[in-house]
Design a protein around this motif. Structure first.
Motif, PDB file in Angstrom:
ATOM      1  N   GLU A  85      17.043   9.240  -3.693  1.00  0.00           N
ATOM      2  CA  GLU A  85      15.721   9.567  -3.157  1.00  0.00           C
ATOM      3  C   GLU A  85      14.891   8.310  -2.901  1.00  0.00           C
ATOM      4  OE1 GLU A  85      13.729  13.090  -4.937  1.00  0.00           O
ATOM      5  OE2 GLU A  85      15.554  13.189  -6.171  1.00  0.00           O
ATOM      6  N   LEU A  86      14.955   7.351  -3.825  1.00  0.00           N
ATOM      7  CA  LEU A  86      14.186   6.116  -3.637  1.00  0.00           C
ATOM      8  C   LEU A  86      14.753   5.275  -2.507  1.00  0.00           C
ATOM      9  CD1 LEU A  86      13.427   5.196  -7.337  1.00  0.00           C
ATOM     10  CD2 LEU A  86      11.793   5.925  -5.601  1.00  0.00           C
ATOM     11  N   ALA A  87      16.069   5.201  -2.408  1.00  0.00           N
ATOM     12  CA  ALA A  87      16.681   4.428  -1.318  1.00  0.00           C
ATOM     13  C   ALA A  87      16.335   5.051   0.032  1.00  0.00           C
ATOM     14  CB  ALA A  87      18.187   4.336  -1.500  1.00  0.00           C
ATOM     15  N   ALA A  88      16.302   6.371   0.106  1.00  0.00           N
ATOM     16  CA  ALA A  88      15.955   7.036   1.360  1.00  0.00           C
ATOM     17  C   ALA A  88      14.533   6.684   1.786  1.00  0.00           C
ATOM     18  CB  ALA A  88      16.107   8.546   1.215  1.00  0.00           C
ATOM     19  N   THR A  89      13.655   6.462   0.814  1.00  0.00           N
ATOM     20  CA  THR A  89      12.265   6.145   1.103  1.00  0.00           C
ATOM     21  C   THR A  89      12.046   4.657   1.351  1.00  0.00           C
ATOM     22  OG1 THR A  89      11.551   7.998  -0.278  1.00  0.00           O
ATOM     23  CG2 THR A  89       9.907   6.321   0.206  1.00  0.00           C
ATOM     24  N   PHE A  90      12.705   3.801   0.571  1.00  0.00           N
ATOM     25  CA  PHE A  90      12.364   2.381   0.578  1.00  0.00           C
ATOM     26  C   PHE A  90      13.423   1.432   1.115  1.00  0.00           C
ATOM     27  CE2 PHE A  90       9.608   4.190  -2.713  1.00  0.00           C
ATOM     28  CZ  PHE A  90       8.377   3.796  -2.219  1.00  0.00           C
ATOM     29  N   ALA A  91      14.689   1.793   1.086  1.00  0.00           N
ATOM     30  CA  ALA A  91      15.758   0.876   1.496  1.00  0.00           C
ATOM     31  C   ALA A  91      16.083   1.108   2.972  1.00  0.00           C
ATOM     32  CB  ALA A  91      16.994   1.057   0.623  1.00  0.00           C
ATOM     33  N   GLN A 121      21.678   3.752  -7.468  1.00  0.00           N
ATOM     34  CA  GLN A 121      21.804   4.689  -6.358  1.00  0.00           C
ATOM     35  C   GLN A 121      23.231   5.235  -6.253  1.00  0.00           C
ATOM     36  OE1 GLN A 121      18.693   5.326  -4.496  1.00  0.00           O
ATOM     37  NE2 GLN A 121      18.284   4.361  -6.470  1.00  0.00           N
ATOM     38  N   ASP A 122      24.028   5.026  -7.296  1.00  0.00           N
ATOM     39  CA  ASP A 122      25.404   5.525  -7.310  1.00  0.00           C
ATOM     40  C   ASP A 122      25.411   7.047  -7.333  1.00  0.00           C
ATOM     41  OD1 ASP A 122      27.504   3.251  -7.814  1.00  0.00           O
ATOM     42  OD2 ASP A 122      25.788   2.736  -9.079  1.00  0.00           O
ATOM     43  N   THR A 166      17.476  -3.445  -2.863  1.00  0.00           N
ATOM     44  CA  THR A 166      16.097  -3.482  -2.396  1.00  0.00           C
ATOM     45  C   THR A 166      15.233  -3.449  -3.643  1.00  0.00           C
ATOM     46  OG1 THR A 166      16.531  -2.413  -0.272  1.00  0.00           O
ATOM     47  CG2 THR A 166      14.293  -2.246  -1.139  1.00  0.00           C
ATOM     48  N   THR A 167      14.287  -4.361  -3.708  1.00  0.00           N
ATOM     49  CA  THR A 167      13.435  -4.478  -4.889  1.00  0.00           C
ATOM     50  C   THR A 167      11.981  -4.431  -4.435  1.00  0.00           C
ATOM     51  OG1 THR A 167      15.144  -5.865  -5.887  1.00  0.00           O
ATOM     52  CG2 THR A 167      12.980  -5.840  -6.959  1.00  0.00           C
ATOM     53  N   ILE A 168      11.194  -3.580  -5.108  1.00  0.00           N
ATOM     54  CA  ILE A 168       9.799  -3.377  -4.728  1.00  0.00           C
ATOM     55  C   ILE A 168       8.917  -3.569  -5.955  1.00  0.00           C
ATOM     56  CG2 ILE A 168       8.149  -1.809  -3.639  1.00  0.00           C
ATOM     57  CD1 ILE A 168      11.520  -0.592  -3.370  1.00  0.00           C
ATOM     58  N   LEU A 169       7.844  -4.335  -5.790  1.00  0.00           N
ATOM     59  CA  LEU A 169       6.850  -4.508  -6.843  1.00  0.00           C
ATOM     60  C   LEU A 169       5.695  -3.557  -6.554  1.00  0.00           C
ATOM     61  CD1 LEU A 169       5.761  -6.004  -9.356  1.00  0.00           C
ATOM     62  CD2 LEU A 169       4.756  -7.676  -7.773  1.00  0.00           C
ATOM     63  N   PHE A 170       5.409  -2.684  -7.520  1.00  0.00           N
ATOM     64  CA  PHE A 170       4.299  -1.744  -7.431  1.00  0.00           C
ATOM     65  C   PHE A 170       3.234  -2.145  -8.435  1.00  0.00           C
ATOM     66  CE2 PHE A 170       7.894   0.700  -5.892  1.00  0.00           C
ATOM     67  CZ  PHE A 170       7.369   1.335  -4.773  1.00  0.00           C
ATOM     68  N   ASP A 171       1.968  -1.912  -8.083  1.00  0.00           N
ATOM     69  CA  ASP A 171       0.894  -2.169  -9.050  1.00  0.00           C
ATOM     70  C   ASP A 171       0.830  -1.008 -10.045  1.00  0.00           C
ATOM     71  OD1 ASP A 171      -0.559  -0.062  -7.826  1.00  0.00           O
ATOM     72  OD2 ASP A 171      -1.921  -1.417  -6.778  1.00  0.00           O
ATOM     73  N   ALA A 172      -0.079  -1.086 -10.996  1.00  0.00           N
ATOM     74  CA  ALA A 172      -0.180  -0.070 -12.046  1.00  0.00           C
ATOM     75  C   ALA A 172      -0.597   1.292 -11.494  1.00  0.00           C
ATOM     76  CB  ALA A 172      -1.161  -0.526 -13.122  1.00  0.00           C
ATOM     77  N   ASP A 173      -1.146   1.332 -10.283  1.00  0.00           N
ATOM     78  CA  ASP A 173      -1.533   2.598  -9.653  1.00  0.00           C
ATOM     79  C   ASP A 173      -0.446   3.148  -8.742  1.00  0.00           C
ATOM     80  OD1 ASP A 173      -4.091   2.625 -10.871  1.00  0.00           O
ATOM     81  OD2 ASP A 173      -4.840   1.245  -9.331  1.00  0.00           O
ATOM     82  N   GLY A 207       0.797  -1.220   0.000  1.00  0.00           N
ATOM     83  CA  GLY A 207       0.000   0.000   0.000  1.00  0.00           C
ATOM     84  C   GLY A 207       0.831   1.272   0.000  1.00  0.00           C
ATOM     85  N   SER A 208       2.131   1.176   0.343  1.00  0.00           N
ATOM     86  CA  SER A 208       2.994   2.364   0.291  1.00  0.00           C
ATOM     87  C   SER A 208       2.988   2.909  -1.129  1.00  0.00           C
ATOM     88  CB  SER A 208       4.428   2.017   0.697  1.00  0.00           C
ATOM     89  OG  SER A 208       4.480   1.543   2.017  1.00  0.00           O
ATOM     90  N   GLU A 209       2.997   4.227  -1.245  1.00  0.00           N
ATOM     91  CA  GLU A 209       2.921   4.868  -2.556  1.00  0.00           C
ATOM     92  C   GLU A 209       4.303   5.096  -3.162  1.00  0.00           C
ATOM     93  OE1 GLU A 209       0.025   6.722  -4.056  1.00  0.00           O
ATOM     94  OE2 GLU A 209      -1.376   5.741  -2.693  1.00  0.00           O
ATOM     95  N   LEU A 210       4.381   4.875  -4.457  1.00  0.00           N
ATOM     96  CA  LEU A 210       5.583   5.207  -5.217  1.00  0.00           C
ATOM     97  C   LEU A 210       5.626   6.729  -5.341  1.00  0.00           C
ATOM     98  CD1 LEU A 210       7.991   4.276  -6.972  1.00  0.00           C
ATOM     99  CD2 LEU A 210       6.420   4.147  -8.893  1.00  0.00           C
ATOM    100  N   PRO A 211       6.711   7.368  -4.902  1.00  0.00           N
ATOM    101  CA  PRO A 211       6.746   8.835  -4.981  1.00  0.00           C
ATOM    102  C   PRO A 211       6.781   9.321  -6.425  1.00  0.00           C
ATOM    103  CG  PRO A 211       8.860   7.977  -4.227  1.00  0.00           C
ATOM    104  CD  PRO A 211       7.927   6.811  -4.328  1.00  0.00           C
ATOM    105  N   ALA A 212       6.195  10.493  -6.631  1.00  0.00           N
ATOM    106  CA  ALA A 212       6.253  11.124  -7.953  1.00  0.00           C
ATOM    107  C   ALA A 212       7.698  11.570  -8.155  1.00  0.00           C
ATOM    108  CB  ALA A 212       5.305  12.310  -8.006  1.00  0.00           C
ATOM    109  N   LEU A 213       8.369  10.924  -9.060  1.00  0.00           N
ATOM    110  CA  LEU A 213       9.784  11.182  -9.268  1.00  0.00           C
ATOM    111  C   LEU A 213      10.101  10.962 -10.742  1.00  0.00           C
ATOM    112  CD1 LEU A 213      12.503  11.740  -7.756  1.00  0.00           C
ATOM    113  CD2 LEU A 213      12.736   9.281  -7.497  1.00  0.00           C
TER     114      LEU A 213
END
Length: 192
Positions: free
Chosen positions: A142-148, A113-114, A155-162, A51-57
Protein backbone atom coordinates in the motif's frame (compact mmCIF):
# COMPACT_ATOMS: atom_id res chain seq x y z
CA UNK A 1 12.27 -11.83 -30.56
CA UNK A 2 15.88 -10.63 -30.57
CA UNK A 3 15.14 -8.06 -27.83
CA UNK A 4 13.53 -10.79 -25.71
CA UNK A 5 16.65 -12.95 -26.11
CA UNK A 6 18.88 -10.02 -25.11
CA UNK A 7 16.66 -9.43 -22.07
CA UNK A 8 16.80 -13.10 -21.02
CA UNK A 9 20.58 -13.28 -21.48
CA UNK A 10 21.00 -10.07 -19.49
CA UNK A 11 18.90 -11.49 -16.66
CA UNK A 12 20.96 -14.68 -16.64
CA UNK A 13 24.17 -12.65 -16.47
CA UNK A 14 22.83 -10.66 -13.53
CA UNK A 15 21.79 -13.86 -11.77
CA UNK A 16 25.31 -15.20 -12.14
CA UNK A 17 26.63 -12.24 -10.14
CA UNK A 18 24.54 -13.35 -7.18
CA UNK A 19 25.88 -16.89 -6.99
CA UNK A 20 28.73 -15.92 -4.72
CA UNK A 21 31.09 -18.48 -6.21
CA UNK A 22 34.37 -17.78 -7.94
CA UNK A 23 34.82 -18.49 -11.61
CA UNK A 24 38.08 -19.92 -12.94
CA UNK A 25 39.55 -16.46 -13.63
CA UNK A 26 38.93 -15.41 -10.03
CA UNK A 27 40.04 -18.66 -8.46
CA UNK A 28 43.73 -17.80 -8.85
CA UNK A 29 43.35 -14.21 -7.62
CA UNK A 30 45.22 -13.25 -4.48
CA UNK A 31 43.22 -13.51 -1.28
CA UNK A 32 44.98 -10.42 0.05
CA UNK A 33 43.76 -8.09 -2.71
CA UNK A 34 41.45 -5.33 -1.53
CA UNK A 35 37.78 -5.69 -2.39
CA UNK A 36 36.62 -3.18 -4.98
CA UNK A 37 34.84 -0.13 -3.61
CA UNK A 38 31.06 -0.39 -3.75
CA UNK A 39 29.43 1.66 -6.49
CA UNK A 40 28.03 5.04 -5.49
CA UNK A 41 24.42 4.99 -4.36
CA UNK A 42 22.33 6.94 -6.87
CA UNK A 43 19.46 8.29 -4.73
CA UNK A 44 19.09 12.05 -4.36
CA UNK A 45 16.96 13.81 -1.73
CA UNK A 46 14.08 15.79 -3.22
CA UNK A 47 11.50 18.02 -1.58
CA UNK A 48 9.07 18.30 -4.49
CA UNK A 49 6.52 16.08 -2.72
CA UNK A 50 6.66 18.04 0.57
CA UNK A 51 3.31 18.23 2.30
CA UNK A 52 2.02 14.85 1.06
CA UNK A 53 0.17 13.09 3.86
CA UNK A 54 1.18 9.78 5.38
CA UNK A 55 -1.87 7.53 4.93
CA UNK A 56 -3.63 6.17 7.99
CA UNK A 57 -2.32 2.64 7.93
CA UNK A 58 -1.71 0.00 10.58
CA UNK A 59 1.28 -2.26 9.99
CA UNK A 60 2.19 -5.57 11.54
CA UNK A 61 5.65 -6.95 12.29
CA UNK A 62 6.82 -10.55 11.99
CA UNK A 63 5.75 -11.22 15.60
CA UNK A 64 2.22 -9.87 15.15
CA UNK A 65 2.80 -6.52 16.92
CA UNK A 66 0.91 -3.60 15.42
CA UNK A 67 2.05 -0.07 14.51
CA UNK A 68 -0.41 2.74 13.76
CA UNK A 69 1.40 5.13 11.42
CA UNK A 70 -1.11 7.83 12.35
CA UNK A 71 -0.05 7.66 16.01
CA UNK A 72 3.64 8.47 15.50
CA UNK A 73 4.72 11.21 17.91
CA UNK A 74 7.95 12.40 16.29
CA UNK A 75 9.37 12.66 12.78
CA UNK A 76 9.70 9.33 11.00
CA UNK A 77 12.04 8.23 8.22
CA UNK A 78 10.11 5.49 6.44
CA UNK A 79 12.08 3.18 4.16
CA UNK A 80 10.17 1.01 1.69
CA UNK A 81 12.28 -2.01 0.82
CA UNK A 82 12.16 -5.71 -0.13
CA UNK A 83 14.41 -8.70 0.50
CA UNK A 84 14.79 -9.28 -3.26
CA UNK A 85 15.98 -5.70 -3.87
CA UNK A 86 19.81 -5.62 -3.81
CA UNK A 87 20.13 -1.85 -3.15
CA UNK A 88 17.57 -2.21 -0.35
CA UNK A 89 19.65 -4.93 1.31
CA UNK A 90 22.77 -2.74 1.04
CA UNK A 91 20.92 0.13 2.77
CA UNK A 92 19.63 -1.86 5.75
CA UNK A 93 22.81 -1.76 7.91
CA UNK A 94 23.18 1.94 7.07
CA UNK A 95 19.61 2.61 8.16
CA UNK A 96 20.26 0.68 11.36
CA UNK A 97 23.30 2.87 12.10
CA UNK A 98 21.20 5.96 11.36
CA UNK A 99 18.46 4.73 13.69
CA UNK A 100 21.02 4.32 16.48
CA UNK A 101 22.41 7.82 15.85
CA UNK A 102 18.95 9.44 15.73
CA UNK A 103 17.36 7.44 18.55
CA UNK A 104 14.85 9.65 20.37
CA UNK A 105 14.90 12.28 17.59
CA UNK A 106 13.54 10.52 14.49
CA UNK A 107 11.95 7.09 14.19
CA UNK A 108 13.56 5.02 11.43
CA UNK A 109 11.02 2.50 10.13
CA UNK A 110 11.91 -0.09 7.51
CA UNK A 111 8.71 -1.42 5.94
CA UNK A 112 9.00 -4.49 3.75
CA UNK A 113 7.05 -4.59 0.51
CA UNK A 114 7.60 -8.34 0.12
CA UNK A 115 4.32 -10.02 -0.86
CA UNK A 116 5.40 -13.14 1.10
CA UNK A 117 5.64 -10.99 4.23
CA UNK A 118 6.96 -12.61 7.40
CA UNK A 119 7.88 -15.79 5.52
CA UNK A 120 10.86 -14.00 3.93
CA UNK A 121 11.34 -11.01 6.23
CA UNK A 122 11.69 -12.95 9.50
CA UNK A 123 14.66 -15.03 8.23
CA UNK A 124 16.23 -11.90 6.71
CA UNK A 125 16.18 -10.16 10.10
CA UNK A 126 17.21 -13.34 11.94
CA UNK A 127 20.41 -13.51 9.82
CA UNK A 128 21.39 -9.94 10.73
CA UNK A 129 22.12 -8.28 14.02
CA UNK A 130 20.24 -4.99 13.70
CA UNK A 131 20.39 -2.85 16.82
CA UNK A 132 17.30 -0.72 16.12
CA UNK A 133 15.44 -1.80 12.99
CA UNK A 134 12.23 -3.75 13.33
CA UNK A 135 10.67 -5.97 10.64
CA UNK A 136 7.49 -4.06 9.70
CA UNK A 137 5.41 -5.57 6.90
CA UNK A 138 3.28 -4.11 4.11
CA UNK A 139 2.63 -7.23 1.99
CA UNK A 140 -0.12 -5.47 0.03
CA UNK A 141 2.44 -2.76 -0.91
CA UNK A 142 0.00 0.00 0.00
CA UNK A 143 2.81 2.44 0.83
CA UNK A 144 4.76 1.61 -2.33
CA UNK A 145 1.63 2.17 -4.42
CA UNK A 146 1.32 5.64 -2.88
CA UNK A 147 4.95 6.74 -2.62
CA UNK A 148 7.27 4.62 -4.79
CA UNK A 149 6.97 6.03 -8.31
CA UNK A 150 6.90 3.16 -10.77
CA UNK A 151 7.44 0.74 -7.88
CA UNK A 152 11.05 1.90 -7.42
CA UNK A 153 12.63 0.45 -4.30
CA UNK A 154 14.15 1.50 -2.08
CA UNK A 155 12.13 4.64 -1.52
CA UNK A 156 12.65 6.53 1.71
CA UNK A 157 10.43 9.36 2.95
CA UNK A 158 10.91 11.67 5.93
CA UNK A 159 7.63 12.71 7.55
CA UNK A 160 7.22 15.32 10.27
CA UNK A 161 5.46 14.53 13.56
CA UNK A 162 2.12 15.52 11.97
CA UNK A 163 2.52 13.00 9.14
CA UNK A 164 3.41 15.46 6.38
CA UNK A 165 6.21 14.60 3.96
CA UNK A 166 9.37 16.68 4.26
CA UNK A 167 11.69 14.97 1.78
CA UNK A 168 12.05 11.80 -0.24
CA UNK A 169 14.87 9.72 -1.71
CA UNK A 170 14.04 7.35 -4.57
CA UNK A 171 16.84 4.83 -4.92
CA UNK A 172 19.65 3.84 -2.59
CA UNK A 173 21.39 6.41 -0.41
CA UNK A 174 24.31 6.39 2.03
CA UNK A 175 22.17 6.74 5.17
CA UNK A 176 24.93 6.36 7.75
CA UNK A 177 27.06 9.20 6.38
CA UNK A 178 27.54 12.47 8.25
CA UNK A 179 25.79 14.17 5.34
CA UNK A 180 22.69 11.96 5.74
CA UNK A 181 22.53 12.50 9.50
CA UNK A 182 22.76 16.27 8.98
CA UNK A 183 20.17 16.17 6.19
CA UNK A 184 17.63 14.28 8.29
CA UNK A 185 18.20 16.39 11.40
CA UNK A 186 17.98 19.67 9.48
CA UNK A 187 14.89 18.61 7.52
CA UNK A 188 13.14 17.25 10.64
CA UNK A 189 13.87 20.53 12.50
CA UNK A 190 12.44 22.57 9.60
CA UNK A 191 9.37 20.35 9.48
CA UNK A 192 8.42 21.10 13.09
Amino acid sequence: MRSLLVLVLGALALGACDRGGEDSAQAGASQTAEAPAPPPLPGEPVRSFAGSELPALTLEDTQGRMLDLGALERPALINLWATWCAPCVVEMPMLDDLAVTLEGEVDVLTISQDVRGAEVVAPFFAERDFAQLQPWLDPQSELAATFAEGGLLPTTILFDADGREILRVAGAYDWDSEEAVALVREAAAQGQ
